[in-house]
Scaffold this motif. Structure first.
Motif, PDB file in Angstrom:
ATOM      1  N   ARG A  27     -95.550  37.202 -54.828  1.00  0.00           N
ATOM      2  CA  ARG A  27     -94.566  36.664 -55.653  1.00  0.00           C
ATOM      3  C   ARG A  27     -94.507  36.976 -57.137  1.00  0.00           C
ATOM      4  NH1 ARG A  27     -95.979  32.479 -52.388  1.00  0.00           N
ATOM      5  NH2 ARG A  27     -96.522  31.007 -54.139  1.00  0.00           N
ATOM      6  N   LEU A  28     -94.832  38.035 -57.459  1.00  0.00           N
ATOM      7  CA  LEU A  28     -94.680  38.474 -58.950  1.00  0.00           C
ATOM      8  C   LEU A  28     -93.474  39.199 -59.015  1.00  0.00           C
ATOM      9  CD1 LEU A  28     -98.365  40.671 -59.414  1.00  0.00           C
ATOM     10  CD2 LEU A  28     -97.644  37.961 -59.658  1.00  0.00           C
ATOM     11  N   PRO A  29     -93.019  39.012 -60.191  1.00  0.00           N
ATOM     12  CA  PRO A  29     -91.706  39.301 -60.455  1.00  0.00           C
ATOM     13  C   PRO A  29     -91.396  40.931 -60.665  1.00  0.00           C
ATOM     14  CG  PRO A  29     -92.341  38.344 -62.549  1.00  0.00           C
ATOM     15  CD  PRO A  29     -93.330  38.199 -61.206  1.00  0.00           C
ATOM     16  N   ARG A  30     -90.895  41.645 -59.988  1.00  0.00           N
ATOM     17  CA  ARG A  30     -90.751  42.972 -59.894  1.00  0.00           C
ATOM     18  C   ARG A  30     -89.792  43.464 -61.122  1.00  0.00           C
ATOM     19  NH1 ARG A  30     -89.770  47.477 -55.275  1.00  0.00           N
ATOM     20  NH2 ARG A  30     -90.429  49.587 -56.707  1.00  0.00           N
ATOM     21  N   ILE A  31     -89.761  44.498 -61.641  1.00  0.00           N
ATOM     22  CA  ILE A  31     -89.064  45.368 -62.735  1.00  0.00           C
ATOM     23  C   ILE A  31     -88.268  46.364 -61.810  1.00  0.00           C
ATOM     24  CG2 ILE A  31     -88.827  46.313 -64.780  1.00  0.00           C
ATOM     25  CD1 ILE A  31     -91.393  44.743 -65.663  1.00  0.00           C
ATOM     26  N   PRO A  32     -87.059  46.594 -62.064  1.00  0.00           N
ATOM     27  CA  PRO A  32     -86.578  47.803 -61.560  1.00  0.00           C
ATOM     28  C   PRO A  32     -87.039  49.006 -62.011  1.00  0.00           C
ATOM     29  CG  PRO A  32     -84.805  46.256 -62.232  1.00  0.00           C
ATOM     30  CD  PRO A  32     -86.154  45.490 -62.797  1.00  0.00           C
ATOM     31  N   THR A  33     -87.582  50.047 -60.901  1.00  0.00           N
ATOM     32  CA  THR A  33     -88.256  51.146 -61.444  1.00  0.00           C
ATOM     33  C   THR A  33     -87.851  52.144 -60.379  1.00  0.00           C
ATOM     34  OG1 THR A  33     -90.011  50.388 -59.983  1.00  0.00           O
ATOM     35  CG2 THR A  33     -90.316  49.831 -62.215  1.00  0.00           C
ATOM     36  N   PRO A  34     -88.298  53.182 -60.762  1.00  0.00           N
ATOM     37  CA  PRO A  34     -87.991  54.481 -59.693  1.00  0.00           C
ATOM     38  C   PRO A  34     -88.958  54.415 -58.525  1.00  0.00           C
ATOM     39  CG  PRO A  34     -88.775  55.421 -61.666  1.00  0.00           C
ATOM     40  CD  PRO A  34     -88.821  53.733 -61.821  1.00  0.00           C
ATOM     41  N   PRO A  35     -88.756  54.985 -57.350  1.00  0.00           N
ATOM     42  CA  PRO A  35     -89.376  54.667 -56.010  1.00  0.00           C
ATOM     43  C   PRO A  35     -90.808  55.000 -55.916  1.00  0.00           C
ATOM     44  CG  PRO A  35     -87.612  56.446 -55.821  1.00  0.00           C
ATOM     45  CD  PRO A  35     -87.269  55.977 -57.136  1.00  0.00           C
ATOM     46  N   THR A  36     -91.204  55.887 -57.118  1.00  0.00           N
ATOM     47  CA  THR A  36     -92.431  56.506 -57.075  1.00  0.00           C
ATOM     48  C   THR A  36     -93.419  55.403 -57.879  1.00  0.00           C
ATOM     49  OG1 THR A  36     -92.202  57.652 -59.085  1.00  0.00           O
ATOM     50  CG2 THR A  36     -92.086  58.890 -57.061  1.00  0.00           C
ATOM     51  N   VAL A  37     -93.020  54.482 -58.397  1.00  0.00           N
ATOM     52  CA  VAL A  37     -93.727  53.486 -59.169  1.00  0.00           C
ATOM     53  C   VAL A  37     -93.448  51.976 -59.030  1.00  0.00           C
ATOM     54  CG1 VAL A  37     -92.913  53.965 -61.285  1.00  0.00           C
ATOM     55  CG2 VAL A  37     -95.236  53.088 -61.231  1.00  0.00           C
ATOM     56  N   ALA A  38     -94.153  50.960 -59.203  1.00  0.00           N
ATOM     57  CA  ALA A  38     -93.602  49.746 -59.309  1.00  0.00           C
ATOM     58  C   ALA A  38     -94.331  48.925 -60.371  1.00  0.00           C
ATOM     59  CB  ALA A  38     -93.877  49.029 -57.886  1.00  0.00           C
ATOM     60  N   PHE A  39     -93.407  48.288 -61.068  1.00  0.00           N
ATOM     61  CA  PHE A  39     -93.868  47.468 -62.207  1.00  0.00           C
ATOM     62  C   PHE A  39     -93.740  45.865 -62.041  1.00  0.00           C
ATOM     63  CE2 PHE A  39     -93.099  51.562 -64.407  1.00  0.00           C
ATOM     64  CZ  PHE A  39     -94.150  51.796 -64.943  1.00  0.00           C
ATOM     65  N   PHE A  40     -94.496  45.069 -62.323  1.00  0.00           N
ATOM     66  CA  PHE A  40     -94.452  43.719 -62.371  1.00  0.00           C
ATOM     67  C   PHE A  40     -94.632  43.174 -63.630  1.00  0.00           C
ATOM     68  CE2 PHE A  40     -95.579  45.410 -58.300  1.00  0.00           C
ATOM     69  CZ  PHE A  40     -94.902  44.653 -57.422  1.00  0.00           C
ATOM     70  N   GLU A  41     -93.652  42.270 -64.315  1.00  0.00           N
ATOM     71  CA  GLU A  41     -93.846  41.638 -65.857  1.00  0.00           C
ATOM     72  C   GLU A  41     -94.629  40.485 -65.443  1.00  0.00           C
ATOM     73  OE1 GLU A  41     -91.501  40.572 -69.522  1.00  0.00           O
ATOM     74  OE2 GLU A  41     -90.534  41.480 -67.952  1.00  0.00           O
ATOM     75  N   LEU A  42     -95.789  40.262 -66.412  1.00  0.00           N
ATOM     76  CA  LEU A  42     -96.850  39.164 -66.126  1.00  0.00           C
ATOM     77  C   LEU A  42     -97.015  38.754 -67.470  1.00  0.00           C
ATOM     78  CD1 LEU A  42     -99.344  40.793 -63.927  1.00  0.00           C
ATOM     79  CD2 LEU A  42     -97.373  39.530 -63.349  1.00  0.00           C
ATOM     80  N   GLY A  43     -95.692  38.275 -68.099  1.00  0.00           N
ATOM     81  CA  GLY A  43     -96.039  37.902 -69.639  1.00  0.00           C
ATOM     82  C   GLY A  43     -95.735  39.200 -70.470  1.00  0.00           C
ATOM     83  N   LYS A  44     -96.810  39.428 -71.469  1.00  0.00           N
ATOM     84  CA  LYS A  44     -96.622  40.725 -72.220  1.00  0.00           C
ATOM     85  C   LYS A  44     -97.332  41.586 -71.672  1.00  0.00           C
ATOM     86  CE  LYS A  44     -96.000  38.052 -76.589  1.00  0.00           C
ATOM     87  NZ  LYS A  44     -96.298  37.596 -77.649  1.00  0.00           N
ATOM     88  N   THR A  45     -98.089  41.200 -70.609  1.00  0.00           N
ATOM     89  CA  THR A  45     -98.804  42.390 -69.798  1.00  0.00           C
ATOM     90  C   THR A  45     -97.958  42.653 -68.678  1.00  0.00           C
ATOM     91  OG1 THR A  45    -100.756  41.777 -70.835  1.00  0.00           O
ATOM     92  CG2 THR A  45    -101.117  43.149 -68.874  1.00  0.00           C
ATOM     93  N   TRP A  46     -98.048  44.137 -68.209  1.00  0.00           N
ATOM     94  CA  TRP A  46     -97.447  44.477 -66.978  1.00  0.00           C
ATOM     95  C   TRP A  46     -98.211  44.906 -65.986  1.00  0.00           C
ATOM     96  CZ3 TRP A  46     -92.395  47.626 -67.900  1.00  0.00           C
ATOM     97  CH2 TRP A  46     -91.278  47.025 -68.437  1.00  0.00           C
ATOM     98  N   LEU A  47     -98.284  44.594 -64.707  1.00  0.00           N
ATOM     99  CA  LEU A  47     -98.935  45.189 -63.402  1.00  0.00           C
ATOM    100  C   LEU A  47     -98.226  46.524 -62.952  1.00  0.00           C
ATOM    101  CD1 LEU A  47    -101.444  45.219 -61.569  1.00  0.00           C
ATOM    102  CD2 LEU A  47     -99.886  43.555 -60.238  1.00  0.00           C
ATOM    103  N   SER A  48     -98.966  47.698 -62.956  1.00  0.00           N
ATOM    104  CA  SER A  48     -98.279  48.760 -62.394  1.00  0.00           C
ATOM    105  C   SER A  48     -98.993  49.368 -60.916  1.00  0.00           C
ATOM    106  CB  SER A  48     -98.293  49.964 -63.249  1.00  0.00           C
ATOM    107  OG  SER A  48     -97.724  51.206 -62.834  1.00  0.00           O
TER     108      SER A  48
END
Length: 132
Positions: A27-48
């Motif tokens: 249940r990580l919050p996904r950030i809108p991204t192109p279909p070739t990558v996914a970003f999740f914001e985890l506070g000041k650090t992002w998971l890609s």
């Protein structure tokens, strides 16, 4: 250099499967991204999440190889009950329990799971850790 970790990128074998696991199970919050990558914001650090072969090509290294990569990710929670609950959710959602949660020698409670691509996550309750 400022003391900061901005982004952690995991090279995944199947982007759609990995996105589904991180969105639906963790249940990580996904950030809108192109279909070739996914970003999740985890506070000041992002998971890609990025296809493994493309990430290897970007770094200029071979994509093949397996085994322990020398890194684990960790998620600290507020109680032993929360550790057990998250481990159960992960197991029912496609993750694999690598080390069941138990009391630790450092006074906490922790276990490990792997995501569908084999990346290791520790889920821990540490009464001394300030950021939960």
């Amino acid at each position: 250099m400022e003391p900061r970790l901005s982004l952690v990128t995991l090279g995944v074998g199947n982007l759609e499967r990995a996105v589904r696991f991180y969105e639906k199970v963790l249940r990580l919050p996904r950030i809108p991204t192109p279909p070739t990558v996914a970003f999740f914001e985890l506070g000041k650090t992002w998971l890609s999440l990025y296809p493994r072969e493309l990430l290897a090509a970007d770094a200029g290294v071979p994509a093949e190889g397996s085994g322990f990569a020398g890194i684990t990710l960790a998620h600290n929670v507020r109680s032993q009950k929360h550790v057990d609950a998250l481990m159960a959710e992960v197991a029912s959602g496609g993750g694999r329990i690598v080390k069941p949660a138990r009391d630790t020698e450092w006074g906490g409670y922790a276990g490990y799971f792997s995501d569908p691509d084999g990346f290791l996550w520790e889920v821990a309750y540490n009464p001394q850790f300030p950021h939960t």
